[in-house]
Design an enzyme around this catalytic site. Structure first.
Site, short mmCIF file in Angstrom:
data_model
loop_
_atom_site.label_atom_id
_atom_site.label_comp_id
_atom_site.label_asym_id
_atom_site.label_seq_id
_atom_site.Cartn_x
_atom_site.Cartn_y
_atom_site.Cartn_z
N ARG A 1 -52.51 -50.81 -8.91
CA ARG A 1 -53.31 -51.07 -10.27
C ARG A 1 -52.75 -50.13 -11.32
NH1 ARG A 1 -58.76 -48.55 -8.75
NH2 ARG A 1 -57.37 -47.30 -7.63
N ASN B 1 -59.31 -52.92 -7.26
CA ASN B 1 -59.43 -53.20 -5.96
C ASN B 1 -60.51 -54.01 -5.42
OD1 ASN B 1 -56.87 -51.79 -5.38
ND2 ASN B 1 -57.97 -49.89 -4.82
#
Length: 91
Positions: A18, A36
Site C-alpha cells: 500500500r 487491504n
C-alpha cells in the site's frame, strides 16, 4: 478525468504494497485510494488521465520488493475514502 479500480492479488499484504502504491500514484500524479481487503488482496481506486492510469496499472503488476503479484484485475470504481487532490491509504 478517467477513473479505474483494480484488485491486486498474490503476496501483497504485509510487504509494504500500500505504501509503495501510494508513492507510485503520487509520482504519476494520480488521486485515489489503496486499501487491504479481507481476502488478502489489495484494492486500488484511482482518478487521472488515461495514460496515467495505464502506467499505474502496469506498475501495480510489478509491486515492491517482497511482493509477488499474481494478477491485477478490473474492479468496479468507488470513490469511497477519496480525498481531494491526493492519494491516500484507506482503512
Amino acid at each position: 478525468m478517467a477513473e479505474a479500480g483494480y484488485r491486486v492479488t498474490g503476496r501483497v499484504q504485509g510487504v509494504g504494497y500500500r505504501w509503495w502504491a501510494r508513492s507510485l500514484a503520487v509520482r504519476l500524479g494520480v488521486t485515489g485510494t489503496v486499501r487491504n481487503l479481507p481476502d488478502g488482496s489489495v484494492a486500488v481506486h484511482a482518478r487521472g488521465a488515461d495514460d496515467q492510469l495505464r502506467q499505474l496499472q502496469a506498475h501495480l503488476a510489478e509491486g515492491p520488493p517482497g511482493a509477488r503479484v499474481a494478477s491485477v484485475d478490473p474492479l468496479p470504481f468507488s470513490s469511497d475514502g477519496f480525498s481531494d487532490g491526493e492519494f491516500v491509504i484507506a482503512r
